[in-house]
Design a protein around this motif. Structure first.
Motif, mmCIF file in Angstrom:
data_model
loop_
_atom_site.group_PDB
_atom_site.id
_atom_site.type_symbol
_atom_site.label_atom_id
_atom_site.label_comp_id
_atom_site.label_asym_id
_atom_site.label_seq_id
_atom_site.Cartn_x
_atom_site.Cartn_y
_atom_site.Cartn_z
ATOM 1 N N SER A 141 37.336 22.478 34.798
ATOM 2 C CA SER A 141 38.299 23.570 34.777
ATOM 3 C C SER A 141 38.209 24.370 36.082
ATOM 4 O O SER A 141 37.255 24.206 36.862
ATOM 5 C CB SER A 141 38.015 24.496 33.592
ATOM 6 O OG SER A 141 36.812 25.222 33.811
ATOM 7 N N GLY A 143 37.527 27.535 36.400
ATOM 8 C CA GLY A 143 36.321 28.354 36.380
ATOM 9 C C GLY A 143 35.073 27.553 36.680
ATOM 10 O O GLY A 143 34.167 28.029 37.375
ATOM 11 N N THR A 167 38.385 35.040 42.276
ATOM 12 C CA THR A 167 39.067 34.892 40.988
ATOM 13 C C THR A 167 40.581 34.757 41.145
ATOM 14 O O THR A 167 41.288 34.580 40.145
ATOM 15 C CB THR A 167 38.775 36.089 40.065
ATOM 16 O OG1 THR A 167 39.259 37.296 40.675
ATOM 17 C CG2 THR A 167 37.285 36.214 39.799
ATOM 18 N N ASP A 171 43.020 31.197 36.070
ATOM 19 C CA ASP A 171 43.745 31.730 34.926
ATOM 20 C C ASP A 171 43.001 32.949 34.385
ATOM 21 O O ASP A 171 41.756 33.025 34.494
ATOM 22 C CB ASP A 171 43.847 30.672 33.827
ATOM 23 C CG ASP A 171 44.722 29.493 34.241
ATOM 24 O OD1 ASP A 171 45.623 29.702 35.074
ATOM 25 O OD2 ASP A 171 44.473 28.370 33.751
ATOM 26 N N PRO A 172 43.716 33.900 33.783
ATOM 27 C CA PRO A 172 43.078 35.140 33.319
ATOM 28 C C PRO A 172 41.862 34.915 32.433
ATOM 29 O O PRO A 172 40.866 35.647 32.540
ATOM 30 C CB PRO A 172 44.206 35.845 32.564
ATOM 31 C CG PRO A 172 45.448 35.380 33.229
ATOM 32 C CD PRO A 172 45.174 33.937 33.594
ATOM 33 N N GLU A 173 41.917 33.902 31.552
ATOM 34 C CA GLU A 173 40.795 33.702 30.632
ATOM 35 C C GLU A 173 39.541 33.178 31.343
ATOM 36 O O GLU A 173 38.446 33.204 30.787
ATOM 37 C CB GLU A 173 41.183 32.746 29.503
ATOM 38 C CG GLU A 173 41.530 31.336 29.937
ATOM 39 C CD GLU A 173 43.009 31.160 30.216
ATOM 40 O OE1 GLU A 173 43.479 30.007 30.176
ATOM 41 O OE2 GLU A 173 43.706 32.172 30.481
ATOM 42 N N LEU A 174 39.689 32.687 32.566
ATOM 43 C CA LEU A 174 38.537 32.159 33.309
ATOM 44 C C LEU A 174 37.921 33.191 34.249
ATOM 45 O O LEU A 174 36.808 32.995 34.746
ATOM 46 C CB LEU A 174 38.962 30.937 34.124
ATOM 47 C CG LEU A 174 39.507 29.745 33.326
ATOM 48 C CD1 LEU A 174 39.966 28.650 34.271
ATOM 49 C CD2 LEU A 174 38.466 29.225 32.352
ATOM 50 N N GLY A 176 36.757 36.206 33.709
ATOM 51 C CA GLY A 176 35.575 36.876 33.189
ATOM 52 C C GLY A 176 34.299 36.094 33.402
ATOM 53 O O GLY A 176 33.259 36.663 33.748
ATOM 54 N N GLU A 177 34.351 34.766 33.221
ATOM 55 C CA GLU A 177 33.126 33.972 33.348
ATOM 56 C C GLU A 177 32.626 33.946 34.790
ATOM 57 O O GLU A 177 31.414 33.968 35.033
ATOM 58 C CB GLU A 177 33.344 32.556 32.818
ATOM 59 C CG GLU A 177 34.281 31.690 33.619
ATOM 60 C CD GLU A 177 34.430 30.295 33.014
ATOM 61 O OE1 GLU A 177 34.140 29.332 33.749
ATOM 62 O OE2 GLU A 177 34.815 30.173 31.845
ATOM 63 N N GLU A 198 40.150 42.941 41.669
ATOM 64 C CA GLU A 198 39.709 43.278 40.311
ATOM 65 C C GLU A 198 39.019 44.642 40.359
ATOM 66 O O GLU A 198 37.824 44.768 40.603
ATOM 67 C CB GLU A 198 38.750 42.206 39.782
ATOM 68 C CG GLU A 198 39.344 40.815 39.672
ATOM 69 C CD GLU A 198 40.361 40.719 38.561
ATOM 70 O OE1 GLU A 198 40.298 41.543 37.610
ATOM 71 O OE2 GLU A 198 41.232 39.829 38.634
#
Length: 248
Positions: A141, A143, A167, A171-174, A176-177, A198
């Protein structure tokens, strides 16, 4: 105490366009500094000047008191001590993760393969990528690829890590990690200069935030002070646009 990174009145032109206008900034060992500002304000160019991916026209940059063009660093010594991670992962698609990560230590810095791979596998494990050492980038992926890019920059044990919008391509969901990985590096004492949009991350992770516009640092300070109560009207206007966009 000598700063880890000292930027002294650095000026950079691209043709007739002034990109950095006498920028001065000191970064202490173990400090995390975030650079914020609109696109085209000079943030990424400044990062590239720090490790000589871009040569500046005037001024000086020093690492632990030594000018970065000093012959003591040799041809590749500076890049070994100052790692950089870009928003695009820049992984070689035809190479496995372990080979991407160890290429520079082996081919550029002369580290034996076994030593480089041992260090790489340790870091991949710490970053949750231990099971992907033999994977190819297309199997990961976004991330995961960015985590590999960060591991690649750390495998040579740099003193400073530069991160340029790492970042932005995720994608937004990645997001954070990857930000959690950077927070972990801060907890371990890594000196970092980070270009980021960010603002929440800058507020929580940075020791200091610098606002750039027109190739100059217009304001800097502790993140909660600068992001909540900026003094410069240009900083206030920039942050208001961020608030209006729902990003702060």
């Amino acid at each position: 105490m000598t700063p880890r990174i000292e930027i002294d009145a650095v000026t950079k032109y691209f043709g007739d366009r002034l990109v950095l206008d006498g920028v001065s900034l000191s970064v202490a060992a173990h400090e995390v500094v975030c650079l914020i500002g609109a696109s085209g304000s000079g943030k990424s160019t400044l990062l590239r000047c720090i490790n000589r991916l871009v040569e500046f026209d005037h001024g000086a940059i020093r690492l632990d008191g030594v000018p970065i063009d000093d012959k003591r660093f040799g041809a590749t010594g500076l890049q070994r001590r100052i790692g950089i991670v870009f928003q695009s992962y820049n992984l070689f698609p035809h190479m496995r993760v372990i080979d991407n990560v160890t290429l520079a230590p082996r081919k550029v810095h002369g580290v034996p393969r076994a030593e480089a791979e041992d260090r790489a596998r340790q870091l991949l494990g710490l970053f949750g990528m231990g099971d992907h050492a033999t994977s190819y980038p297309e199997q990961l992926s976004g991330g995961q690829q960015q985590r590999v890019a960060i591991v690649r920059s750390l495998v040579s044990k740099p003193d400073v890590l530069l991160l340029d919008e790492v970042t932005a391509a995720l994608d937004p969901e990645l997001i954070g990690e990857v930000l959690q990985i950077i927070r972990g590096l801060k907890d371990e004492g890594m000196t970092m200069v980070i270009v980021t949009h960010e603002m929440g991350f800058a507020r929580d992770c940075a020791d200091r935030v610098c606002f750039l516009e027109g190739g100059r640092i217009l304001e800097q300070g502790p993140p909660r002070t600068l992001l909540s109560r900026p003094e410069n009207p240009r900083t206030r206007r920039f942050l208001q646009r961020i608030i209006d966009a729902g990003r702060l």
